[in-house]
Design an enzyme around this catalytic site. Structure first.
Site, PDB file in Angstrom:
ATOM      1  N   GLU A  87       6.893   3.094  -9.190  1.00 17.08           N
ATOM      2  CA  GLU A  87       5.500   3.455  -9.491  1.00 17.08           C
ATOM      3  C   GLU A  87       4.967   2.671 -10.689  1.00 17.08           C
ATOM      4  O   GLU A  87       4.312   3.219 -11.591  1.00 17.08           O
ATOM      5  CB  GLU A  87       5.374   4.971  -9.739  1.00 17.08           C
ATOM      6  CG  GLU A  87       5.867   5.836  -8.583  1.00 17.08           C
ATOM      7  CD  GLU A  87       4.967   5.788  -7.348  1.00 17.08           C
ATOM      8  OE1 GLU A  87       3.895   5.149  -7.397  1.00 17.08           O
ATOM      9  OE2 GLU A  87       5.382   6.369  -6.329  1.00 17.08           O
ATOM     10  N   GLY A 125       6.738   1.713   2.378  1.00 16.11           N
ATOM     11  CA  GLY A 125       8.193   1.638   2.227  1.00 16.11           C
ATOM     12  C   GLY A 125       8.658   0.951   0.954  1.00 16.11           C
ATOM     13  O   GLY A 125       9.792   0.477   0.887  1.00 16.11           O
ATOM     14  N   SER A 155       0.841  -1.206   0.000  1.00 12.35           N
ATOM     15  CA  SER A 155       0.000   0.000   0.000  1.00 12.35           C
ATOM     16  C   SER A 155       0.875   1.256   0.000  1.00 12.35           C
ATOM     17  O   SER A 155       2.103   1.170   0.017  1.00 12.35           O
ATOM     18  CB  SER A 155      -0.873   0.005   1.258  1.00 12.35           C
ATOM     19  OG  SER A 155      -0.052   0.198   2.408  1.00 12.35           O
ATOM     20  N   CYS A 208      -5.757  -1.190   7.425  1.00 10.10           N
ATOM     21  CA  CYS A 208      -5.906  -2.642   7.369  1.00 10.10           C
ATOM     22  C   CYS A 208      -7.220  -2.948   6.641  1.00 10.10           C
ATOM     23  O   CYS A 208      -8.023  -2.054   6.382  1.00 10.10           O
ATOM     24  CB  CYS A 208      -5.924  -3.237   8.781  1.00 10.10           C
ATOM     25  SG  CYS A 208      -7.414  -2.826   9.695  1.00 10.10           S
TER      26      CYS A 208
HETATM   27 ZN    ZN Z   1      -7.117  -0.981  11.085  1.00  5.77          ZN
END
Ligand code: ZN
Length: 195
Positions: free
Chosen positions: A93, A25, A21, A181
């Site tokens: 990217e 990192g 996501s 999450c």
């Molecule tokens: Zn969460």
């Protein structure tokens, strides 16, 4: 931590994909691997899509300001114009590139080049993003990195868009996205920090 296989015993190059996501990192990990290759005196070239101009036209820059010079390109076929003698190609990217990126990356492998690709695996709707799913299928090595969900502290896999734009590509940083999450992502706008 990812450790590189040796070049000398390989009969071709290979593909590594670093996905995850936003704020996970990915670019930092890409830069780490490219810098290790440079320290080993391997010749490195980096490409990024011209679309991504958030930080700098020529540099691949991570959120923590680590930077390497890159070649901005519009089409994935332009990676085939890699300079002579290059042993390692970095692509950042990747989600913004066209669907032919896996094909061209594999062509570079058959020239003996190690190809390291970083990109978002899912868009802001949680759908597989651009050529990244196909890259995962053809890669020798996959590293999925995670951010931390600011709402519950679990590992974040999704990029939640905080604004109401509904185009697939809206460039932005912490003002426009946050990592979440799966559970917090599914709660959508209900979850908001107090102003
Ligand atoms: Zn969460």
């Amino acid at each position: 931590m990812f450790l590189e296989p040796g070049f000398k015993s390989q009969r071709s190059g290979w593909i590594e994909v670093i996905c995850g996501s936003m704020f996970s990192g990915k670019t930092e990990e890409l830069i780490r691997r490219l810098k290790r290759a440079r320290f080993a005196s391997q010749k490195v070239q980096i490409f990024k899509p011209t679309e991504d101009t958030r930080y700098d036209e020529r540099q691949v820059v991570s959120h923590d300001d680590n930077a390497l010079m890159s070649t901005p390109i519009m089409f994935s076929s332009q990676i085939l114009e890699v300079q002579g003698g290059i042993e390692v190609v970095g692509i950042d990217e990747a989600q913004f590139f066209d669907r032919d990126l896996p094909k061209h990356a594999q062509t570079l492998c058959m020239r003996g080049i190690r190809v390291i690709i970083a990109g978002l695996d899912m868009d802001y709707k949680g759908q597989p993003f651009g050529p990244v799913p196909d890259l995962l299928a053809v890669a020798e090595y996959i590293t999925k990195v995670h951010a931390i969900c600011p709402h519950c502290g679990n590992l974040a896999t999704h990029s939640y868009r905080l604004t109401h734009d509904d185009e697939t590509i809206v460039l932005g940083e912490k003002d426009k996205y946050e990592p979440r999450c799966r559970a917090c992502f599914s709660m959508g706008q209900i979850l908001k920090f107090p102003d």
